[in-house]
Design an enzyme around this catalytic site. Structure first.
Site, PDB file in Angstrom:
ATOM      1  N   TYR A 149       0.856  -1.187   0.000  1.00 38.97           N
ATOM      2  CA  TYR A 149       0.000   0.000   0.000  1.00 38.97           C
ATOM      3  C   TYR A 149       0.892   1.238   0.000  1.00 38.97           C
ATOM      4  O   TYR A 149       1.720   1.422   0.891  1.00 38.97           O
ATOM      5  CB  TYR A 149      -0.894  -0.002   1.245  1.00 38.97           C
ATOM      6  CG  TYR A 149      -1.839   1.172   1.285  1.00 38.97           C
ATOM      7  CD1 TYR A 149      -2.911   1.261   0.401  1.00 38.97           C
ATOM      8  CD2 TYR A 149      -1.670   2.211   2.210  1.00 38.97           C
ATOM      9  CE1 TYR A 149      -3.788   2.338   0.431  1.00 38.97           C
ATOM     10  CE2 TYR A 149      -2.546   3.286   2.247  1.00 38.97           C
ATOM     11  CZ  TYR A 149      -3.596   3.345   1.357  1.00 38.97           C
ATOM     12  OH  TYR A 149      -4.472   4.420   1.388  1.00 38.97           O
TER      13      TYR A 149
ATOM     14  N   ASP B 186       9.342   3.585   0.747  1.00 39.15           N
ATOM     15  CA  ASP B 186       8.166   4.166   1.379  1.00 39.15           C
ATOM     16  C   ASP B 186       8.275   3.891   2.871  1.00 39.15           C
ATOM     17  O   ASP B 186       8.056   2.776   3.336  1.00 39.15           O
ATOM     18  CB  ASP B 186       6.895   3.531   0.791  1.00 39.15           C
ATOM     19  CG  ASP B 186       5.624   4.067   1.428  1.00 39.15           C
ATOM     20  OD1 ASP B 186       5.702   4.604   2.551  1.00 39.15           O
ATOM     21  OD2 ASP B 186       4.555   3.926   0.813  1.00 39.15           O
TER      22      ASP B 186
ATOM     23  N   LYS C  17       2.894  10.368   8.705  1.00 40.69           N
ATOM     24  CA  LYS C  17       2.516   9.927  10.059  1.00 40.69           C
ATOM     25  C   LYS C  17       3.300  10.624  11.187  1.00 40.69           C
ATOM     26  O   LYS C  17       2.951  11.723  11.542  1.00 40.69           O
ATOM     27  CB  LYS C  17       2.648   8.411  10.159  1.00 40.69           C
ATOM     28  CG  LYS C  17       1.839   7.718   9.019  1.00 40.69           C
ATOM     29  CD  LYS C  17       1.082   6.537   9.486  1.00 40.69           C
ATOM     30  CE  LYS C  17       0.614   5.677   8.328  1.00 40.69           C
ATOM     31  NZ  LYS C  17      -0.829   5.641   8.194  1.00 40.69           N
TER      32      LYS C  17
HETATM   33  N1  PMP Z   1       2.432   4.343   2.394  1.00 38.64           N
HETATM   34  C1  PMP Z   1       2.283   3.468   3.390  1.00 38.64           C
HETATM   35  C2  PMP Z   1       3.287   2.375   3.571  1.00 38.64           C
HETATM   36  C3  PMP Z   1       1.198   3.574   4.258  1.00 38.64           C
HETATM   37  O1  PMP Z   1       1.027   2.680   5.246  1.00 38.64           O
HETATM   38  C4  PMP Z   1       0.278   4.638   4.074  1.00 38.64           C
HETATM   39  C5  PMP Z   1      -0.910   4.832   4.992  1.00 38.64           C
HETATM   40  N2  PMP Z   1      -1.159   3.884   5.936  1.00 38.64           N
HETATM   41  C6  PMP Z   1       0.490   5.530   3.019  1.00 38.64           C
HETATM   42  C7  PMP Z   1       1.571   5.352   2.207  1.00 38.64           C
HETATM   43  C8  PMP Z   1      -0.453   6.649   2.777  1.00 38.64           C
HETATM   44  O2  PMP Z   1      -0.310   7.652   3.732  1.00 38.64           O
HETATM   45  P1  PMP Z   1      -1.530   8.600   4.069  1.00 38.64           P
HETATM   46  O3  PMP Z   1      -2.595   7.774   4.700  1.00 38.64           O
HETATM   47  O4  PMP Z   1      -0.950   9.633   4.994  1.00 38.64           O
HETATM   48  O5  PMP Z   1      -1.976   9.210   2.781  1.00 38.64           O
END
Ligand code: PMP
Length: 434
Positions: free
Chosen positions: A148, A230, A257
């Site tokens: 994700y 990421d 985050k």
């Molecule tokens: N990348 C990863 C690995 C994530 O876990 C998430 C959200 N859980 C995101 C990107 C997206 O971040 P956001 O919810 O702040 O848009």
């Protein structure tokens, strides 16, 4: 089922809130990850490591807004920093002094040169991959199956996702996480078309097999393909993120985050060269100049997020990461022990402050193996934990304020929940009973 009946009777006001909200919002709220059956909880306030719902049930928080609140709820230093900014204005429509201070803190930790802030991790990945495409002039992105990287078209978790046009789908390639050979083969074969390879150094509860990240790093470097880590979640696993923990450096890092202190945030960092499309060439007046690639955003680098994020990172020195990882170790080993002693086979994963329970007797190391986990047992376990005063969802984690007595409570609750679930496990997945 008794667990569900108890959940329903303890959370009447949450249920009513959901019944009303679902008439107005698809699935009752604006984050798909915050829907679960029979209905999600509606929260009212948090303090330290605890959280209260609208029925005034108090729970130990093991969600922390999906891994955001590494200092827990309302840490005094974060409240003070955000309050000061709030009094001085929410958004000022111009650069602030806090933004480069937070940048300096983050870049110093990663040994990167430049960064940009966004309002979310999703947008961090969107911009980072666009920058990689602009920089390389190549069209394709390779990612891990099931990973994700935010809710947007170019990076669906799996091929064939609803609403993604074929033309966009064709620009995304997939390889299994932890499969160094598949990654190497794909990257070598498509190197002239690849703008970037994006990988989570630790993918949710799945940790990298020895050599996997190194192999991806080596093959991307050899073939001149920018590697993006990421670290939206994994930046919390050490002072230098997962790349610090595993000793493998990407070309671009995306995050979010924890670096916004509980306010909306995202960011990406890299060496100066890669960011060159975003630089404004310096010219002599009366000439004007603009960057080759422009990104704006009304709420990028939101002053509240910058102030709160800086307060968090200033507090989170290396020993604080060691302490929180130790708490994570205690939770993981305690869960393993409780499962073993109750005669139930399940996979306990995660690293540092991240942990999870997957209801499978198989090793979980990529998307396919994670699919063997029973999702009903996952949901029922979470409900049983919530009945026992523990708020746990999809990305369980501990924070710097998670106390010893919180851990003890969590492990007792897990043991009782597993015991209560045994008849259901016997029905659904007898192979998980020893
Ligand atoms: N990348 C990863 C690995 C994530 O876990 C998430 C959200 N859980 C995101 C990107 C997206 O971040 P956001 O919810 O702040 O848009």
């Amino acid at each position: 089922m008794k667990i569900v009946e108890e959940y329903t009777s303890k959370n009447r006001k949450s249920m009513q809130a959901y019944e009303k909200a679902k008439t107005l919002l698809p699935a009752g709220n604006t984050r798909s990850a915050l829907y679960w059956q029979p209905f999600p909880l509606c929260m009212r306030r948090g303090e330290g490591s605890h959280i209260w719902d609208v029925d005034e049930n108090e729970r130990i928080d093991l969600n922390f807004n999906n891994t955001t609140l590494i200092l827990g709820h309302n840490h005094p230093k974060v409240v003070a920093a955000a309050s000061k900014q709030l009094i001085n204005g929410t958004v000022l429509g111009a650069a602030t002094e806090t933004e480069p201070r937070l940048a300096e803190e983050i870049l110093g930790r990663l040994g990167a040169d430049k960064m940009r802030f966004t309002p979310s991790g999703t947008e961090a990945n969107m911009q980072a991959l666009r920058v990689a495409r602009a920089y390389t002039g190549r069209p394709l992105i390779a990612k891990c199956l099931g990973a994700y990287h935010g809710s947007w078209d170019a990076v669906p978790m799996t091929p064939g996702s609803l609403g993604v046009p074929e033309a966009v789908e064709a620009s995304t390639l997939y390889f299994p996480y932890n499969d160094a050979e598949a990654a190497q083969t794909l990257i070598r074969r498509r190197r002239l078309e690849l703008a970037a390879v994006i990988v989570e150094p630790t993918m949710r509860d799945m940790t990298p097999k020895p050599g996997f990240l190194e192999a991806v790093r080596e093959v991307t470097e050899e073939n001149d393909v920018p590697l993006v880590f990421d670290e939206v979640i994994s930046f919390r696993v050490s002072h230098g993120g997962a790349q610090g923990l595993y000793g493998v450096k990407p070309d671009i890092t995306t995050m979010g985050k924890i670096i916004g202190g509980g306010f909306p945030v995202g960011a990406y960092t890299s060496k100066a060269g890669l960011m060159s499309p975003l630089e404004a060439p310096e010219v002599e007046l009366p000439q004007v100049s603009s960057p080759a690639l422009g990104f704006s955003g009304t709420f990028n680098a939101h002053p509240l997020a910058m102030a709160a994020g800086l307060a968090v990172l200033k507090e989170m020195k290396p020993p604080a990461y060691e302490k929180i990882a130790k708490t994570g170790d205690e939770v993981r080993s305690g869960l393993k022990k409780a499962l073993e002693e109750e005669g139930v086979k399940a996979h306990v994963g995660g690293v540092a402050s991240l942990f999870s329970v997957s209801w499978t007797d198989k090793e979980v190391y990529d998307h396919q193996s994670s699919q063997s986990a029973d999702r009903v047992l996952f949901n029922v376990f979470n409900l049983g934990m919530m009945n026992r005063g523990v708020f746990i969802l999809g990305h369980p984690n501990v924070s710097a304020v998670t106390k010893k007595k919180d851990v003890e409570h969590v492990l007792d609750a897990a043991r009782e929940t597993v015991r209560e679930m045994k008849p259901l496990i016997g029905d659904r997945a007898p192979h998980l009973l020893a």
